[in-house]
Design an enzyme around this catalytic site. Structure first.
Site, PDB file in Angstrom:
ATOM      1  N   GLU A 254     -12.934 -25.869 -51.956  1.00 42.20           N
ATOM      2  CA  GLU A 254     -12.766 -24.428 -52.166  1.00 42.20           C
ATOM      3  C   GLU A 254     -12.526 -23.834 -50.795  1.00 42.20           C
ATOM      4  OE1 GLU A 254     -13.842 -20.885 -51.381  1.00 42.20           O
ATOM      5  OE2 GLU A 254     -15.820 -21.479 -52.130  1.00 42.20           O
ATOM      6  N   CYS A 293     -14.515 -15.702 -48.766  1.00 41.18           N
ATOM      7  CA  CYS A 293     -13.318 -16.471 -49.099  1.00 41.18           C
ATOM      8  C   CYS A 293     -12.518 -15.800 -50.200  1.00 41.18           C
ATOM      9  CB  CYS A 293     -13.700 -17.887 -49.504  1.00 41.18           C
ATOM     10  SG  CYS A 293     -14.910 -17.958 -50.835  1.00 41.18           S
TER      11      CYS A 293
END
Length: 836
Positions: A254, A293
């Protein structure tokens, strides 16, 4: 100087050497150090694999309840975590996302236990018939991998980043080795210390390496799973590690990405959507100081609205106060380190080769609070790229801080193209009140984004926002975002399970899976299955009922009762060209009739009908057809005790309805269904109460008996029980209920579970640490008075069956609830004096 510790091999350890200094993000104070020198990662991973056997053997229900218990435990400790989190530069809101968001992942995954079988492995999907006769079949099972889950986490979410992954692998039965980023590992350490201190997880389920252990991937094996969160560059390097390739170790990534938010063409200034857009972008730029993120890095708006958005966003950013996150008036804290601030400036300079800074600058930020001069503060920076189709810097360069780039689009197809120029992101969003725009964008852009949020006036009040991953949705994305998928409800748990196809006869696969497979051999039940408690019912246990013939009158009456007057049941002159030959029984009459055949009429362990999962009508039944039913236990699902219900589990029953006299060319099976019943569990914790039991127990009680806990003498205990019976029968009611109203229901409902009273618990109407004066001359007189008081209590409720009387702790109780309390109460005190 303190070092951030590691929890490995069953103990807390320091790394060797001085390590790297870690600084307070707000004050710049050097307060801890991180070193992984001297750690043997091969031993650490092997320890987890070996100790993980305990976790693997637990059922999904046990693992889920373990996670739930851990979440509640950590909630009570959260104040400490908030204080430590301020050092990372996080505000209270930032910390809430990280800390309580992490706990939320534990709760969410714990609830998924209800979707898994009551065993240590999962049975996936439906059975597959591999033969015409149904005697050779297949199914898929998913078992816990025998390795460890290695989690390499980023600095921005030291709590959430750990728990969102661990919640999945623990539910799957796989232990974890967590490696938080060095910059914020001290917060992860604080949480792990509480987790270990709780004793809730089995040993080996969690190990912590506080920082970067460069050789850890060298020691991974094929049964392990590696998850990485961080930069795309680092992720690609780790993904191609020779050991991962050699051992085919599953790797999920990720990575940070250039997430885009699109303003719909309909969302003009003055509309709720325009205001929502500005607020969402501001929040995503400033929450966690932009160190997310999932933050919005590209702001894509209609070309005629660029100026409006720039002005409105600038006004909102003007309101953002920067400084010590402990202060209520501060809305944005600091970056994690000064090195991170310099990295952000460098990345912004890269983007400004073609774009302009239209808000913010590189000057020192004006901060609120004392001792902030040494902190890693930065102003929000808004850039503007007027030619985004030509210039790609804003699409490939991420400034990991409070930075975003505004860019125009001509039409929706161009907006979609721009969103894809990020080459894969974790999330995209579009703010529009036009559902056609929403649909066109979502369907066309979904190839390049792991998640898409559509935000408008209808969803805004309950929306979790652009940047909030949720445990029941996948978190990941294609391309630059890493191609991984974390969380996602059951999908996240399955990532740590090994899928295996199994083949054999239905009878064999029933024994393997613990779930009855159609065409499996029946286990004829010695008595009616509904007469058994939950623990005694087993998959395959079966009963064949007696027969019943359907009459024409049955069909007519059912139609009149239900108002279902479909022509096949009522108008036999209209059957030409249909699949029906005669007056046809209602499908739901067939199922209702089946229930009438298999239901056990007497009161027993079956507490209630819990629902219907599936139903199929294979061919019509007509008047004068005779049927019988086969009832077979298909599966058992554990269930927590809830409210004022006795402990119970759910049993899924496979119901087969057969035509007793089919034609030669007809299959006898005419309908199938899966019904659910709530079935009470056995009570094996307490001795049941009777006069004989009380007399037998009291005969063992002597004057010199000593209690296992507390200060009561034998006679004090007996007189206390006498007094409680007088309360139950209403003779003593001159007291108030002491349990607070907001807790009374929960306390009252605890009578229904099978948990003993805690030892040493103080009865609130008695003096603490002081014995009450004795009422009787001796112990024998007290015993007789107790028996007389119980006789009066039994008589009272025989004469007043619907009466309720007051208890100081549990509130108003009826006859049945007093019997539950009596059972717990006498067992508690008889155990206290060892006379059970």
């Amino acid at each position: 100087m303190n070092k951030t510790q590691h929890y490995i091999l069953g103990q807390w350890q320091d790394g060797k050497g001085d390590g790297n200094p870690i600084y307070d993000s707000v004050t710049g104070e050097h307060f801890t150090s991180v070193t992984t020198e001297g750690l043997n990662t091969g031993e650490i991973l092997q320890y987890g694999r070996e100790k993980g056997n305990t976790l693997r053997k637990m059922t999904f229900q046990e693992r889920g309840l373990m996670l739930k218990k851990l979440a509640f435990y950590l909630q009570k400790k959260k104040k400490t975590f908030y204080e430590i989190s301020y050092r990372t530069g996080a505000t209270k809101i930032d910390s809430w996302i990280d800390i309580e968001g992490g706990f939320g992942n534990l709760f969410a995954n714990a609830s998924l236990r209800k979707l898994f079988p009551n065993q240590s492995f999962h049975v996936e999907g439906d059975p597959i018939d591999l033969s015409r006769g149904g005697r050779f079949m297949a199914h898929h099972i998913m078992v816990p991998r025998e390795g460890v889950a290695v989690h390499i986490n980023a600095f921005n979410f030291p709590v959430w980043g750990m728990l969102e992954k661990c919640a999945c692998n623990w539910m799957a039965g796989v232990p974890a080795v967590v490696l938080p980023a060095p910059q914020t590992a001290y917060l992860t350490e604080a949480v792990v210390k509480e987790i270990i201190a709780s004793g809730i997880l089995p040993e080996g389920a969690l190990q912590l390496i506080s920082g970067t252990a460069k050789d850890i991937l060298d020691n991974t094996q094929s049964q392990d799973v590696v998850s990485f969160t961080g930069s795309a560059k680092t992720g690609r390097m780790l993904k191609n590690h020779p050991q991962l390739i050699e051992e085919s170790v599953p790797f999920t990534m990720e990575a940070d990405s250039l997430n885009a938010c699109i303003l719909g063409e309909d969302a003009k200034p003055g509309t709720p959507e325009f205001n929502l857009f500005i607020k969402e972008v501001r929040n995503e730029m400033t929450v966690k100081c932009g160190q997310k993120c999932t933050a919005i890095r590209r702001i894509i708006v209609p070309e005629n609205l660029v100026e409006d958005v720039q002005i409105a966003l600038g006004k909102q950013l003007d309101k953002v106060t920067i400084g010590d996150p402990r202060l209520k008036e501060v809305r944005m804290g600091a970056l994690v380190t000064k090195e991170q601030r310099e990295s952000v400036y460098s990345q912004v300079k890269e983007i400004t080769k073609t774009a302009d800074i239209v808000y913010g600058d590189f000057d020192e930020a004006q901060t609120i609070g004392e001792n902030t001069k040494g902190g890693s503060f930065i102003k929000p920076i808004l850039l503007r790229e007027d030619n985004p189709l030509k210039n790609e810097a804003a699409h490939i360069t991420e400034a990991f801080g409070p930075v975003s780039t505004l860019m125009p689009y001509k039409d929706l197809s161009e907006a979609i193209k721009l969103s894809k120029m990020g080459k894969g992101s974790l999330v995209s969003s579009i703010v529009t009140n036009d559902n056609k725009i929403a649909r066109d964008y979502t369907v066309s852009a979904a190839t390049h984004h792991g998640r898409i949020l559509v935000l408008n006036r209808e969803s805004a009040k309950q929306s979790t926002g652009h940047g909030s991953p949720l445990p029941n949705l996948i978190h990941g994305g294609p391309g630059r975002a890493g191609g991984g998928e974390e969380m996602g409800g059951m999908r996240g748990i399955k990532h740590y399970l090994q899928r295996c196809a199994i083949q054999g006869s239905p009878t064999t696969l029933t024994e393997i899976t613990g779930i009855y497979q159609p065409n499996s051999a029946y286990k004829e039940s010695p008595k009616h299955p509904f007469a058994y408690h939950w623990e005694d019912i087993q998959p395959g246990m079966s009963l064949e009922t007696h027969k019943r013939t359907i009459t024409d009158t049955d069909i007519v009456n059912f139609g009149n009762l239900t108002w279902d007057h479909f022509y096949a049941h009522t108008d036999i002159t209209s059957l030409d060209g249909s699949i029906f030959e005669h007056r046809t029984a209602h499908g739901y009459f067939v199922i209702s009739m089946a229930a009438g055949l298999f239901v056990y009429p007497n009161k027993g362990p079956v507490a209630a009908n819990y629902g219907l999962e599936e139903i199929r009508f294979l061919r019509p039944l007509y008047h004068n057809d005779t049927v019988y039913v086969r009832l077979t236990c298909k599966q058992k699902v554990d269930r927590e005790q809830k409210g004022s219900e006795l402990p119970s589990g759910i049993v899924k029953w496979f119901v087969e309805v057969f035509d007793a006299e089919p034609d030669e060319d007809q299959e006898p099976l005419v309908a199938i269904a899966t019904i659910l019943t709530m079935v009470q569990k056995k009570q094996t914790v307490f001795e049941e109460i009777s006069e004989e039991f009380i007399q037998k127990s009291l005969s063992k009680l002597t004057e010199d008996a000593k209690p296992k806990w507390g200060i009561m003498t034998p006679q004090h205990m007996v007189e206390h029980l006498e007094w409680s019976y007088k309360v139950a029968s209403g003779e003593i009611q001159d007291f108030e209920i002491v349990t607070p109203e907001e807790h009374l229901e929960k306390v009252h409902d605890s009578l229904y579970n099978y948990k003993p009273f805690p030892q040493g618990h103080h009865m609130p109407l008695m003096k603490k640490d002081e014995l009450m004066p004795l009422e009787h001359d001796n112990l024998d007189d007290a015993k007789q008075a107790l028996l007389d008081a119980r006789e009066a209590y039994v008589k009272y409720f025989k004469q007043n069956a619907k009466a309720t009387t007051k208890n100081a702790v549990f509130g108003h109780l009826d006859r049945f609830e007093w019997s539950l309390l009596e059972r717990k109460h006498l067992n508690h005190h008889f155990e206290q004096f060892n006379i059970l």
